[in-house]
Design a protein around this motif. Sequence first.
Motif, short mmCIF file in Angstrom:
data_model
loop_
_atom_site.label_atom_id
_atom_site.label_comp_id
_atom_site.label_asym_id
_atom_site.label_seq_id
_atom_site.Cartn_x
_atom_site.Cartn_y
_atom_site.Cartn_z
N UNK A 81 32.12 42.12 46.95
CA UNK A 81 32.42 42.33 45.53
C UNK A 81 33.30 41.18 45.08
N UNK A 82 32.90 40.49 44.01
CA UNK A 82 33.67 39.36 43.50
C UNK A 82 34.15 39.72 42.10
N UNK A 83 35.44 39.49 41.85
CA UNK A 83 36.03 39.73 40.54
C UNK A 83 36.70 38.44 40.06
N UNK A 84 36.72 38.26 38.74
CA UNK A 84 37.43 37.12 38.15
C UNK A 84 38.41 37.68 37.12
N UNK A 85 39.66 38.00 37.54
CA UNK A 85 40.63 38.54 36.60
C UNK A 85 40.95 37.58 35.46
#
Length: 177
Positions: free
Chosen positions: A122-126
């Motif tokens: 899972x990749x997130x970009x805050x």
Amino acid sequence: MSRIGKKPVAIPAGVTVSLDGSDLSVKGPKGELAMSFVPEVTVSHENDVISVSPVNDTKRARSMWGMQRSMVSNIIEGVTSGFSKKLGLQGVGYRAQMKGSALNLQLGFSHDINFPVPAGIKIETPDQTTIVISGIDKQLVGETAAKIREYRKPEPYKGKGVRYDGEYVFRKEGKKK
């Protein structure tokens, strides 16, 4: 003697472990992982503890002993709490954002880079300069972070590039007149 290999791995509550010969399957709140052991080690499971021991005293058996124990520990930690790595982008115009199931990277090239997210990650970009990679498989999380960093490693003169959170980049002095 392996100091790491000697320590037994405790199995926390809520985690089920099934040992079938040299195959280990672990199921926890975050998911399920499995691994196979090399023939140089023996594994035993009793009283919510997994212990690994070498079959004989060869160099390979002693080498595999600590590594296999660490892999068991990582699997149990992965299905209970998971792993994550944080990357930061340093440079003018360097940006990252999720577009569907791919990570879109703008790293100073003439084109954007679309990085397909592997299964189980899972990749997130805050924000535009931070990438958080998380998953239950420690090796896959680290490998994915390394592949993203490979597109633009931090360079020593201006420090621009993709770097791990907390990574120190040795800076060099430029040309003198």
